[in-house]
Design a protein around this motif. Structure first.
Motif, PDB file in Angstrom:
ATOM      1  N   ASP A  14       1.488   3.322   3.902  1.00  0.00           N
ATOM      2  CA  ASP A  14       1.024   2.583   2.729  1.00  0.00           C
ATOM      3  C   ASP A  14       0.838   3.538   1.567  1.00  0.00           C
ATOM      4  N   SER A  15       0.660   2.968   0.385  1.00  0.00           N
ATOM      5  CA  SER A  15       0.605   3.767  -0.839  1.00  0.00           C
ATOM      6  C   SER A  15      -0.675   4.578  -0.976  1.00  0.00           C
TER       7      SER A  15
ATOM      8  N   LEU B 294      -7.012   0.498  -0.902  1.00  0.00           N
ATOM      9  CA  LEU B 294      -5.793   0.017  -1.550  1.00  0.00           C
ATOM     10  C   LEU B 294      -6.189  -1.016  -2.593  1.00  0.00           C
TER      11      LEU B 294
ATOM     12  N   THR C 120       0.850  -0.958  -1.580  1.00  0.00           N
ATOM     13  CA  THR C 120       1.978  -1.410  -0.776  1.00  0.00           C
ATOM     14  C   THR C 120       1.834  -0.943   0.670  1.00  0.00           C
ATOM     15  N   ILE C 121       2.404  -1.730   1.586  1.00  0.00           N
ATOM     16  CA  ILE C 121       2.577  -1.348   2.984  1.00  0.00           C
ATOM     17  C   ILE C 121       4.081  -1.377   3.227  1.00  0.00           C
TER      18      ILE C 121
ATOM     19  N   THR D 128       8.993  -3.596   2.280  1.00  0.00           N
ATOM     20  CA  THR D 128       7.702  -3.341   1.654  1.00  0.00           C
ATOM     21  C   THR D 128       6.973  -4.638   1.339  1.00  0.00           C
TER      22      THR D 128
END
Length: 134
Positions: free
Chosen positions: A56-57, A93, A97-98, A21
């Motif tokens: 991602d998030s 974003l 996170t990715i 991450t």
């Protein structure tokens, strides 16, 4: 005004796991993210341990644009793989996170991401060009 390219960040790990991450990612709707990942070939007898998905998030969609496998079938971790992913940001974003997902669990791995922001009044698109000899 031209597009702006900035390094979002990098992360590496040598602990065996199925994910890696990258945190603190900020990108606006209309930006593009370009993500590159590399990993040891940890499959049986050195088979490729490619990043199988990118998430991602914010729930954006990533497309695998291709990669390279340096495969040594003799032993696990004897070769490496590389892949490049792109994402048109449709959900912003902010400190997100990715995550690169691997199968099987992989020890040595790395992730690098860039944010491409369009200039005022511009849009960005990604075109894949195959540079095959011939």
């Amino acid at each position: 005004m031209a597009a702006t390219v900035t390094n979002v960040g990098t992360n590496t790990s040598t602990s065996s796991s199925s994910t890696l991450t990258l945190g603190s990612v900020t990108a606006s709707v209309g930006d593009w993210l370009v993500v590159m990942v590399a990993a040891d070939n940890n499959g049986t007898n050195g088979a490729a341990s490619l990043s199988t998905t990118m998430t991602d998030s914010a729930g954006n969609t990533y497309t695998n644009q291709g990669g390279i496998v340096n495969n040594d079938p003799g032993a696990a971790a004897a070769g490496c793989s590389f892949s490049m992913w792109t994402c048109e940001v449709t959900s912003a974003l902010s400190g997100g996170t990715i995550t690169s997902n691997y199968s099987p669990n992989t020890a040595a791995k790395a992730i690098l991401a860039y944010r491409v922001q369009p200039g005022s009044g511009e849009t960005i698109s990604f075109a894949r060009v195959d540079a095959s000899p011939g």
